[in-house]
Design an enzyme around this catalytic site. Structure first.
Site: not given
Length: 415
Positions: A155, A226, A329, A362-363
Site C-alpha cells: 500500500s 476510517r 483492487d 485492496h485488502d
C-alpha cells in the site's frame, strides 16, 4: 525502552531510538526525532530486509505469540508473511519494520511530547514519504545496517519502498512493491480529502488540540474517515458477498453517529453495522492528527516529482524489482502497477509484474497470504527468476508498450 526476546529462530528486537536532529523536507527541524522499530532474526551483514508498513500500521509486522507492547497493535499486521519458515523467513533474514514519522506508535508525531512538554498537535512539522525514507535510513545506520538485501512495502508502504529506489538506489538489491502505485489518482485524492474534512469538522478536533484526559477526542470524525477508508479497501464483489442488503435489525445504531427519528422505520443494514464497528475500534487505537499527517504524505507522493518521468526517477536503481497487484483492487489498480513496470523496463531494471486474481479489493495484500507469500518469498530469495514469480510481459503483455497513467476507477458507489 529496548526489549529483546529470544527463542530458537525467533529473536525479536523492539526499541525506540533517538536519532538526533532531523530536518524535514519542509525545512523544519526537530532536535530529537525518536524512531520506533522492531527487528526479527539475526543480522549477518548481508541479509537485512526492510518492510515498510501501510497507512495505519505499525512496526509490529510479525508476531510470535507475544504482545508487541505497541498500543492498539498487539496483533501483527503481516504475521502470515513474516516469521520463521514463512515467505520472509526470519531464520534466514534480519527483517526490520520502522514506524514512520507522523504516526502514533512510538515514532515522533503529533501526539508526541513537544518542547513545552505538551503534545505537538498540529505544530508538528509536515511529513512526506521522503521524510519516512530518510528517517529509516538513519535508523538503519544506527543499527549498523548498510546495504539492504531487500525493501518490501505494501500500500503506501510500497510508495515508501519506491522512494528508497530514488533516494538511496545503491542501498537496495531487491525491491518489492505490493498493492501500490507511483502516485494516487484524483478519485483517491478526493476521498482522502473528504476523510480529513470529517476529522477537522468534528467540534472535538479543536484545531488539533484535543489531548488530555479532560478533553474529548474527535472520535466521530476519525471514525467517519476510517469508514471511507474501508470502502476504498474492499471491492464491490467482496462487499456484496460479505453484506449484501441484509438487515442487522432496526434501531441499535448507538450514539456514535446520531440518526434522524425516521431512521427507526428503516433497516440498520449489516454493512452499516460493520462500518460502525470498524470506526469504533479504529478510534480506540489511532490518533486523529496522525491520520491527517499520514494521508497528506500519501497524497503528496509522486514518483516522478523532480524528474521527467517515472522511468527517469528510477534510472539510478540497479537492482531487481517485483510488483504485485490484485485484480479486485480499485485503490491501487493492476493498470497502475503495469505502468510502473513499464517505467522499470524502460531503464532496463529487471522487473516482474505479478498479477493476483482476487476479489478482495485492496485488502487482498493483507488477507490472502497464500497468494502473496509464494511470489514475494521466491523474489526475495532468487529475484525475478523465482519459481513462483510471474510477469505480465511473459503472459501476453507488451513490455515495450507506452502506457498512460491509469484512468480514474469506476466509483464504488455507482450502479
Amino acid at each position: 525502552m529496548s526489549r529483546t526476546r529470544t527463542t530458537p529462530g525467533r529473536r525479536v528486537e523492539s526499541d525506540v531510538v533517538d536519532i538526533g536532529e532531523h530536518e524535514f523536507e519542509s525545512g523544519e527541524i526537530l532536535p530529537d526525532l525518536k524512531v520506533a522499530y522492531e527487528a526479527y532474526g539475526e543480522f549477518d551483514g548481508q541479509n537485512a530486509v526492510l518492510v515498510c508498513h501501510g497507512l495505519t500500521g505499525s512496526q509490529h509486522v510479525a508476531g510470535h505469540g507475544t504482545d508487541s507492547g505497541v498500543s492498539g497493535q498487539a496483533r501483527a499486521w503481516w504475521g502470515d508473511i513474516v516469521g520463521p519458515g514463512k515467505a520472509l523467513d526470519t531464520n534466514d533474514y534480519y527483517v526490520i519494520c520502522v514506524n514512520v514519522p507522523g504516526s502514533c506508535y512510538g515514532t515522533s508525531g503529533p501526539a508526541s511530547e513537544g518542547p513545552d512538554g505538551e503534545p505537538w498537535g498540529t505544530d508538528f512539522p509536515p511529513v512526506t514519504v521522503h521524510d519516512w525514507t530518510r528517517a529509516q535510513r538513519r535508523l538503519l545506520d544506527h543499527l549498523g545496517v548498510g546495504r539492504l538485501h531487500a525493501v518490501v512495502g505494501g500500500s503506501v508502504g510500497g510508495m515508501n519502498a519506491l522512494d528508497w529506489a530514488v533516494q538511496f538506489p545503491d542501498d537496495v538489491e531487491r525491491l518489492a512493491v505490493v498493492a501500490s502505485a507511483a502516485r494516487l489518482d484524483s478519485q483517491c485524492l478526493g476521498i482522502d480529502a473528504v476523510a480529513r474534512r470529517a476529522i477537522t469538522s468534528d467540534p472535538n478536533w479543536n484545531g488539533g488540540d484535543y489531548y488530555g484526559e479532560d478533553r474529548p477526542s474527535p472520535d466521530a470524525g476519525l471514525g467517519l474517515a476510517r469508514q471511507l477508508g474501508h470502502l476504498m479497501y474492499l471491492s464491490k464483489d467482496s462487499m456484496e458477498r460479505k453484506f449484501g442488503r441484509r438487515s442487522a435489525g432496526r434501531g441499535d445504531r448507538g450514539d456514535a453517529f446520531p440518526s434522524d427519528p425516521a431512521a427507526a422505520f428503516f433497516p440498520y443494514r449489516e454493512v452499516e453495522s460493520y462500518l460502525d464497528y470498524q470506526a469504533e475500534k479504529f478510534a480506540e487505537r489511532f490518533d486523529a492528527n496522525a491520520y491527517l499527517y499520514l494521508t497528506r504524505a500519501m497524497d503528496d507522493f509522486d514518483l516522478s516529482e523532480g524528474y521527467e518521468s517515472d522511468a527517469a526517477a528510477l534510472a539510478a536503481f540497479e537492482g531487481e524489482s517485483l510488483l504485485v497487484s490484485f485484480t479486485g483492487d480499485w485503490h491501487f489498480t493492476t493498470e497502475q502497477s503495469e505502468s510502473l513496470a513499464g517505467a522499470f523496463r524502460r531503464v532496463d531494471v529487471p522487473v516482474a509484474h505479478h498479477v493476483v486474481e482476487s476479489d478482495h479489493g485492496h485488502d487482498a495484500f493483507l488477507v490472502e497470504p497464500e497468494k502473496v507469500g509464494p511470489p514475494l518469498g521466491d523474489f526475495v530469495d532468487e529475484g525475478v527468476a523465482g519459481r513462483a514469480v510471474t510477469d505480465t510481459a511473459t503472459d501476453g503483455g507488451d513490455p515495450d508498450e507506452e502506457e498512460d497513467f491509469a484512468p480514474v476507477h469506476s466509483s464504488l458507489f455507482s450502479r
